[in-house]
Design a protein around this motif. Sequence first.
Motif, mmCIF file in Angstrom:
data_model
loop_
_atom_site.group_PDB
_atom_site.id
_atom_site.type_symbol
_atom_site.label_atom_id
_atom_site.label_comp_id
_atom_site.label_asym_id
_atom_site.label_seq_id
_atom_site.Cartn_x
_atom_site.Cartn_y
_atom_site.Cartn_z
ATOM 1 N N TRP A 5 86.408 41.080 60.699
ATOM 2 C CA TRP A 5 85.904 39.895 59.999
ATOM 3 C C TRP A 5 84.535 40.535 60.071
ATOM 4 O O TRP A 5 84.004 40.811 60.881
ATOM 5 C CB TRP A 5 86.237 38.635 60.576
ATOM 6 N N THR A 6 83.749 40.083 59.004
ATOM 7 C CA THR A 6 82.493 40.353 58.698
ATOM 8 C C THR A 6 81.722 38.973 59.418
ATOM 9 O O THR A 6 82.328 38.108 59.576
ATOM 10 C CB THR A 6 81.987 40.634 57.363
ATOM 11 N N ASP A 8 79.745 37.260 57.562
ATOM 12 C CA ASP A 8 79.776 36.301 56.535
ATOM 13 C C ASP A 8 80.934 35.660 56.565
ATOM 14 O O ASP A 8 81.223 34.425 56.406
ATOM 15 C CB ASP A 8 79.501 37.228 55.198
ATOM 16 N N ASP A 9 82.087 36.365 56.635
ATOM 17 C CA ASP A 9 83.700 36.012 56.666
ATOM 18 C C ASP A 9 83.714 34.757 57.782
ATOM 19 O O ASP A 9 84.259 33.689 57.486
ATOM 20 C CB ASP A 9 84.596 37.021 57.019
ATOM 21 N N LEU A 13 84.628 30.905 57.392
ATOM 22 C CA LEU A 13 85.709 30.239 58.208
ATOM 23 C C LEU A 13 85.347 29.322 59.142
ATOM 24 O O LEU A 13 85.850 28.075 59.297
ATOM 25 C CB LEU A 13 86.453 31.320 58.941
ATOM 26 N N CYS A 35 86.864 30.107 64.950
ATOM 27 C CA CYS A 35 86.746 31.165 65.384
ATOM 28 C C CYS A 35 86.291 31.333 66.888
ATOM 29 O O CYS A 35 85.601 30.462 67.392
ATOM 30 C CB CYS A 35 85.397 31.799 64.544
ATOM 31 N N ARG A 65 92.488 31.084 52.432
ATOM 32 C CA ARG A 65 91.182 31.052 51.662
ATOM 33 C C ARG A 65 90.540 29.839 52.293
ATOM 34 O O ARG A 65 90.930 28.886 52.798
ATOM 35 C CB ARG A 65 91.606 30.667 50.181
ATOM 36 N N LEU A 69 85.571 32.408 50.469
ATOM 37 C CA LEU A 69 86.204 33.568 51.137
ATOM 38 C C LEU A 69 87.784 33.515 50.776
ATOM 39 O O LEU A 69 88.459 32.533 50.857
ATOM 40 C CB LEU A 69 86.195 33.799 52.520
ATOM 41 N N ALA A 71 91.318 35.812 51.554
ATOM 42 C CA ALA A 71 91.680 37.171 51.987
ATOM 43 C C ALA A 71 93.243 37.425 52.367
ATOM 44 O O ALA A 71 93.729 36.399 52.537
ATOM 45 C CB ALA A 71 90.964 37.474 53.391
ATOM 46 N N ARG A 119 92.043 40.328 59.388
ATOM 47 C CA ARG A 119 91.989 40.633 57.718
ATOM 48 C C ARG A 119 92.563 42.010 57.521
ATOM 49 O O ARG A 119 92.325 42.964 58.367
ATOM 50 C CB ARG A 119 90.609 40.556 57.664
#
Length: 120
Positions: A5-6, A8-9, A13, A35, A65, A69, A71, A119
């Motif tokens: 996961w980046t 940003d991701d 989230l 997270c 989603r 985002l 994925a 991801r």
Amino acid sequence: MTTSWTADDLSFLDAAQELEIAVGSRRWTPIWVVCAGGQVYVRTWYRRDTGWFGDAVRSRSAHVRVPGLEAEVTIEDIGTASARVTAAVDAAYRTKYTGGGTDAMVTAEAAATTLRLDRR
């Protein structure tokens, strides 16, 4: 194959009140998401073989989603395999979600339903 996961991701989230998950041909189901340690986790109130949770454990893949985002993910059923991860996920639930439903999400029964979303 999974990818990380980046930042940003993880930000999208973490900011989302709920993640929507679709497993197989199921409709979108809203669930709480947290997270912890750069990973993404979801739980349900109790372990069951039916509904989105049962389908997710069997298929080991889903589409998710949140605003900003969308994925494809693989699903790892980790339950309470790691006391460190369980404690980190419990803490993330307590921090992100306050109020009536939070206590039910940090019980031993709920912790046994912990799924890590990776991801693809």
